[in-house]
Design a protein around this motif. Structure first.
Motif, PDB file in Angstrom:
ATOM      1  N   GLY A  50      32.056  38.985  43.708  1.00 49.38           N
ATOM      2  CA  GLY A  50      32.887  40.009  42.077  1.00 49.38           C
ATOM      3  C   GLY A  50      34.006  39.442  42.643  1.00 49.38           C
ATOM      4  N   PHE A  51      34.415  40.035  43.753  1.00 48.94           N
ATOM      5  CA  PHE A  51      35.655  40.488  44.822  1.00 48.94           C
ATOM      6  C   PHE A  51      35.890  38.616  44.638  1.00 48.94           C
ATOM      7  CE2 PHE A  51      39.106  40.508  48.887  1.00 48.94           C
ATOM      8  CZ  PHE A  51      39.889  41.186  48.109  1.00 48.94           C
ATOM      9  N   ILE A  52      35.343  37.735  45.958  1.00 45.13           N
ATOM     10  CA  ILE A  52      35.747  36.246  45.630  1.00 45.13           C
ATOM     11  C   ILE A  52      35.840  36.051  44.545  1.00 45.13           C
ATOM     12  CG2 ILE A  52      34.491  34.216  46.964  1.00 45.13           C
ATOM     13  CD1 ILE A  52      33.526  35.756  48.847  1.00 45.13           C
ATOM     14  N   LEU A  53      35.261  35.728  43.190  1.00 48.64           N
ATOM     15  CA  LEU A  53      35.655  34.920  42.299  1.00 48.64           C
ATOM     16  C   LEU A  53      36.728  35.267  41.578  1.00 48.64           C
ATOM     17  CD1 LEU A  53      34.280  33.423  39.884  1.00 48.64           C
ATOM     18  CD2 LEU A  53      33.263  35.585  39.363  1.00 48.64           C
ATOM     19  N   PHE A  54      37.203  37.328  41.881  1.00 50.95           N
ATOM     20  CA  PHE A  54      38.266  37.294  41.036  1.00 50.95           C
ATOM     21  C   PHE A  54      39.415  36.558  41.461  1.00 50.95           C
ATOM     22  CE2 PHE A  54      41.301  40.456  42.146  1.00 50.95           C
ATOM     23  CZ  PHE A  54      42.574  41.296  41.175  1.00 50.95           C
ATOM     24  N   GLN A  55      39.232  36.536  43.599  1.00 44.63           N
ATOM     25  CA  GLN A  55      40.099  35.776  44.100  1.00 44.63           C
ATOM     26  C   GLN A  55      40.352  34.669  43.489  1.00 44.63           C
ATOM     27  OE1 GLN A  55      42.575  39.063  45.513  1.00 44.63           O
ATOM     28  NE2 GLN A  55      42.162  37.599  47.330  1.00 44.63           N
ATOM     29  N   PRO A  92      46.543  33.756  41.736  1.00 41.09           N
ATOM     30  CA  PRO A  92      47.491  32.757  42.081  1.00 41.09           C
ATOM     31  C   PRO A  92      48.146  32.972  44.157  1.00 41.09           C
ATOM     32  CG  PRO A  92      48.413  33.696  40.739  1.00 41.09           C
ATOM     33  CD  PRO A  92      47.152  34.648  40.850  1.00 41.09           C
ATOM     34  N   GLY A  93      48.206  31.727  44.599  1.00 40.66           N
ATOM     35  CA  GLY A  93      47.601  32.539  46.307  1.00 40.66           C
ATOM     36  C   GLY A  93      49.691  31.943  46.080  1.00 40.66           C
ATOM     37  N   ILE A  99      32.796  29.132  49.686  1.00 41.44           N
ATOM     38  CA  ILE A  99      31.715  30.797  49.297  1.00 41.44           C
ATOM     39  C   ILE A  99      31.407  29.905  48.081  1.00 41.44           C
ATOM     40  CG2 ILE A  99      31.566  32.459  50.057  1.00 41.44           C
ATOM     41  CD1 ILE A  99      33.799  32.910  51.407  1.00 41.44           C
ATOM     42  N   PHE A 100      31.879  30.062  47.059  1.00 40.66           N
ATOM     43  CA  PHE A 100      31.353  29.900  45.805  1.00 40.66           C
ATOM     44  C   PHE A 100      31.016  29.075  45.930  1.00 40.66           C
ATOM     45  CE2 PHE A 100      32.102  29.115  41.479  1.00 40.66           C
ATOM     46  CZ  PHE A 100      31.571  30.129  41.199  1.00 40.66           C
TER      47      PHE A 100
END
Length: 253
Positions: free
Chosen positions: A89-94, A98-99, A133-134
């Motif tokens: 979930g954290f990876i998806l949120f990141q 906006p970078g 990763i995703f």
């Protein structure tokens, strides 16, 4: 879509007195490329060094993103451990973040580590790609677990399974990931412009941005540098085109 690239190529080969004055020049010359090759008479503008820096930084970051993406994606898709859902979930949120928000904190970390104005300042922050990763996580979930269990029974370690079984199986999706992350890193400008001031460490993108200033009177070399900047992406696409199409088909499923 072809016309802008054709114009870019023709103007890079046009005599300097015809650049931007006609679409099809009356003659072709390599003067613009020779200007870049010799540094244009400006020692502070190492064009070939900048091209090498772009290739080195993009290649290292892309290979690291693929390797780390495959390892983390394998762990999140195949292995069971506490906190797995939270990390997913954290990876998806990141990915939706906006970078640009993390630009200043990342710069402060790089300066604190003493990496400012070095090649590693451009490489280290981009070694991990959340998108990679995703993508690997989704692809590895579609692989039959019997293949992995058979490898484990044969005594293969988890890293051996990743690099000797999972990556060869995922050639198509790896081609898509590598091409996209390489293209994204190859076209990076803002971060490289901020963390590197030494011309010896600058990438071609950063060096090109300076040509609009005191070197704006050399449009021919600007076009030739644009051709050099475009060629690696075109070459990679041609090399990985077959696997790229298969990978895109998987992504669209």
């Amino acid at each position: 879509m072809v016309i802008p690239y054709l114009y870019l190529l023709l103007q890079s080969l046009a005599p300097w007195d015809q650049v931007d004055k006609t679409f099809f020049p009356t003659g072709l010359t390599l003067k613009s490329y020779q200007w870049l090759w010799t540094g244009g008479g400006y020692e502070a503008q190492p064009w070939l060094s900048a091209l090498f820096n772009s290739v080195f930084v993009s290649a290292v970051d892309s290979f690291c993103m693929v390797a780390i993406g495959a390892i983390v994606g394998y762990g999140l898709s195949i292995m069971e451990f506490r906190g797995k859902k939270f990390i997913n979930g954290f990876i998806l949120f990141q990915m939706f973040y906006p970078g640009i928000i993390l630009l200043v904190p990342t710069f402060l970390v790089i300066r604190f580590l003493g990496l400012y104005n070095s090649v590693w300042a451009m490489i280290i922050p981009r070694m991990v790609g959340l998108w990679a990763i995703f993508m690997y996580t989704g692809f590895f979930r579609s692989i039959n677990m019997e293949v992995i269990e058979a490898a484990r029974l044969d005594g293969a370690s988890e890293l051996s399974i990743i690099f000797r079984i999972m990556l060869p199986i995922s050639r198509s999706i790896t081609s898509v990931i590598f091409l996209f992350v390489f293209m994204d890193r190859w076209t990076e400008l803002m971060w490289d412009l901020i963390v590197v001031k030494d011309p010896a460490h600058q990438t071609l993108n950063v060096l090109l941005s300076t040509m609009f200033g005191p070197y704006g009177s050399y449009p021919g070399p600007l076009y030739s540098a644009g051709v050099l900047l475009t060629f690696p992406i075109l070459a990679l696409f041609i090399i990985f085109s077959r696997n790229f199409v298969k990978g895109v088909q998987f992504v669209l499923r």
